[in-house]
Write a protein that holds these residues in place. Structure first.
Motif, PDB file in Angstrom:
ATOM      1  N   ILE A 237       0.737  -1.239  -0.088  1.00  0.00           N
ATOM      2  CA  ILE A 237      -0.061  -0.039  -0.112  1.00  0.00           C
ATOM      3  C   ILE A 237       0.849   1.090  -0.008  1.00  0.00           C
ATOM      4  O   ILE A 237       1.706   1.189   0.836  1.00  0.00           O
ATOM      5  CB  ILE A 237      -0.872   0.201   1.184  1.00  0.00           C
ATOM      6  N   GLU A 238       0.644   2.184  -0.863  1.00  0.00           N
ATOM      7  CA  GLU A 238       1.182   3.603  -0.895  1.00  0.00           C
ATOM      8  C   GLU A 238       0.144   4.549  -0.751  1.00  0.00           C
ATOM      9  O   GLU A 238      -0.702   4.509  -1.468  1.00  0.00           O
ATOM     10  CB  GLU A 238       2.080   3.732  -2.225  1.00  0.00           C
ATOM     11  N   LYS A 239       0.345   5.400   0.343  1.00  0.00           N
ATOM     12  CA  LYS A 239      -0.535   6.363   0.416  1.00  0.00           C
ATOM     13  C   LYS A 239       0.072   7.714   0.340  1.00  0.00           C
ATOM     14  O   LYS A 239       1.069   8.017   0.868  1.00  0.00           O
ATOM     15  CB  LYS A 239      -0.907   6.194   2.007  1.00  0.00           C
ATOM     16  N   ASP A 240      -0.601   8.786  -0.168  1.00  0.00           N
ATOM     17  CA  ASP A 240      -0.224  10.125  -0.249  1.00  0.00           C
ATOM     18  C   ASP A 240      -1.141  10.857   0.751  1.00  0.00           C
ATOM     19  O   ASP A 240      -2.483  11.113   0.660  1.00  0.00           O
ATOM     20  CB  ASP A 240      -0.460  10.423  -1.613  1.00  0.00           C
ATOM     21  N   PHE A 241      -0.687  11.256   1.698  1.00  0.00           N
ATOM     22  CA  PHE A 241      -1.477  12.104   2.885  1.00  0.00           C
ATOM     23  C   PHE A 241      -2.020  13.342   2.533  1.00  0.00           C
ATOM     24  O   PHE A 241      -3.245  13.270   2.728  1.00  0.00           O
ATOM     25  CB  PHE A 241      -0.406  12.276   3.847  1.00  0.00           C
ATOM     26  N   LEU A 242      -1.362  14.305   1.793  1.00  0.00           N
ATOM     27  CA  LEU A 242      -2.106  15.514   1.397  1.00  0.00           C
ATOM     28  C   LEU A 242      -3.151  15.297   0.372  1.00  0.00           C
ATOM     29  O   LEU A 242      -4.178  15.872   0.563  1.00  0.00           O
ATOM     30  CB  LEU A 242      -0.854  16.405   1.007  1.00  0.00           C
ATOM     31  N   ALA A 243      -2.847  14.467  -0.551  1.00  0.00           N
ATOM     32  CA  ALA A 243      -3.777  14.498  -1.819  1.00  0.00           C
ATOM     33  C   ALA A 243      -4.886  13.305  -1.405  1.00  0.00           C
ATOM     34  O   ALA A 243      -5.836  13.218  -2.268  1.00  0.00           O
ATOM     35  CB  ALA A 243      -2.874  14.105  -2.864  1.00  0.00           C
ATOM     36  N   SER A 244      -4.748  12.666  -0.346  1.00  0.00           N
ATOM     37  CA  SER A 244      -5.754  11.559   0.221  1.00  0.00           C
ATOM     38  C   SER A 244      -5.852  10.547  -0.937  1.00  0.00           C
ATOM     39  O   SER A 244      -7.044  10.105  -1.315  1.00  0.00           O
ATOM     40  CB  SER A 244      -7.133  12.141   0.357  1.00  0.00           C
ATOM     41  N   ASN A 245      -4.684   9.940  -1.411  1.00  0.00           N
ATOM     42  CA  ASN A 245      -4.741   8.896  -2.555  1.00  0.00           C
ATOM     43  C   ASN A 245      -3.945   7.791  -2.033  1.00  0.00           C
ATOM     44  O   ASN A 245      -3.113   7.658  -1.136  1.00  0.00           O
ATOM     45  CB  ASN A 245      -4.030   9.480  -3.857  1.00  0.00           C
ATOM     46  N   TYR A 246      -4.281   6.603  -2.654  1.00  0.00           N
ATOM     47  CA  TYR A 246      -3.622   5.236  -2.323  1.00  0.00           C
ATOM     48  C   TYR A 246      -3.602   4.351  -3.158  1.00  0.00           C
ATOM     49  O   TYR A 246      -4.576   4.647  -4.363  1.00  0.00           O
ATOM     50  CB  TYR A 246      -4.162   4.723  -1.064  1.00  0.00           C
ATOM     51  N   SER A 247      -2.463   3.704  -3.570  1.00  0.00           N
ATOM     52  CA  SER A 247      -2.633   2.611  -4.372  1.00  0.00           C
ATOM     53  C   SER A 247      -2.221   1.439  -3.910  1.00  0.00           C
ATOM     54  O   SER A 247      -1.592   1.237  -2.495  1.00  0.00           O
ATOM     55  CB  SER A 247      -1.523   2.793  -5.513  1.00  0.00           C
ATOM     56  N   PHE A 248      -2.899   0.203  -4.089  1.00  0.00           N
ATOM     57  CA  PHE A 248      -2.827  -1.044  -3.390  1.00  0.00           C
ATOM     58  C   PHE A 248      -2.517  -1.997  -4.677  1.00  0.00           C
ATOM     59  O   PHE A 248      -3.032  -2.064  -5.559  1.00  0.00           O
ATOM     60  CB  PHE A 248      -4.299  -1.360  -2.992  1.00  0.00           C
ATOM     61  N   SER A 249      -1.721  -3.164  -4.081  1.00  0.00           N
ATOM     62  CA  SER A 249      -1.299  -4.236  -5.155  1.00  0.00           C
ATOM     63  C   SER A 249      -1.125  -5.368  -3.935  1.00  0.00           C
ATOM     64  O   SER A 249      -0.768  -5.315  -2.514  1.00  0.00           O
ATOM     65  CB  SER A 249      -0.173  -3.941  -5.909  1.00  0.00           C
ATOM     66  N   CYS A 250      -1.403  -6.550  -4.260  1.00  0.00           N
ATOM     67  CA  CYS A 250      -1.225  -7.868  -3.673  1.00  0.00           C
ATOM     68  C   CYS A 250      -0.280  -8.656  -4.254  1.00  0.00           C
ATOM     69  O   CYS A 250      -0.353  -9.326  -5.337  1.00  0.00           O
ATOM     70  CB  CYS A 250      -2.478  -8.492  -3.806  1.00  0.00           C
ATOM     71  N   GLU A 251       0.823  -9.050  -3.694  1.00  0.00           N
ATOM     72  CA  GLU A 251       1.917  -9.727  -4.124  1.00  0.00           C
ATOM     73  C   GLU A 251       1.736 -11.062  -3.603  1.00  0.00           C
ATOM     74  O   GLU A 251       1.892 -11.381  -2.386  1.00  0.00           O
ATOM     75  CB  GLU A 251       3.271  -9.072  -3.850  1.00  0.00           C
ATOM     76  N   VAL A 252       1.475 -11.937  -4.405  1.00  0.00           N
ATOM     77  CA  VAL A 252       1.296 -13.443  -4.183  1.00  0.00           C
ATOM     78  C   VAL A 252       2.680 -14.106  -4.747  1.00  0.00           C
ATOM     79  O   VAL A 252       2.815 -14.164  -5.908  1.00  0.00           O
ATOM     80  CB  VAL A 252      -0.041 -14.045  -4.911  1.00  0.00           C
ATOM     81  N   SER A 253       2.998 -15.000  -3.880  1.00  0.00           N
ATOM     82  CA  SER A 253       4.252 -15.755  -4.307  1.00  0.00           C
ATOM     83  C   SER A 253       3.753 -17.212  -4.271  1.00  0.00           C
ATOM     84  O   SER A 253       3.028 -17.791  -3.435  1.00  0.00           O
ATOM     85  CB  SER A 253       5.343 -15.844  -2.951  1.00  0.00           C
ATOM     86  N   ASN A 254       4.155 -17.853  -5.226  1.00  0.00           N
ATOM     87  CA  ASN A 254       3.793 -19.213  -5.574  1.00  0.00           C
ATOM     88  C   ASN A 254       4.779 -20.256  -5.231  1.00  0.00           C
ATOM     89  O   ASN A 254       5.803 -20.127  -4.870  1.00  0.00           O
ATOM     90  CB  ASN A 254       3.973 -19.298  -7.221  1.00  0.00           C
TER      91      ASN A 254
END
Length: 67
Positions: free
Chosen positions: A50-67
């Motif tokens: 998760i990467e969050k940008d506090f002031l702009a109130s944005n975030y990006s989410f990814s799920c890393e799945v290891s096999n």
């Protein structure tokens, strides 16, 4: 104080409270959405990134799945 000044101060205060309320609501729902996505990621054996940008109130989410 003049009535005009009181009305102006009241409008500024109400506008400020409205902005705070809307920002708080958006932050709350982003928090809930990130928690749900993280829980689902953990359920499938992944690691949430998760990467969050506090002031702009944005975030990006990814799920890393290891096999």
């Amino acid at each position: 104080m003049k009535t005009r000044t009181k009305v102006f101060i009241t409008l500024v205060a109400l506008s400020f409270l409205m902005v705070l309320f809307l920002y708080g609501t958006q932050s709350y729902f982003h928090y809930k959405e990130i928690n749900l996505a993280s829980d689902r990621c953990y359920e499938i054996g992944g690691t949430p990134i998760i990467e969050k940008d506090f002031l702009a109130s944005n975030y990006s989410f990814s799920c890393e799945v290891s096999n």
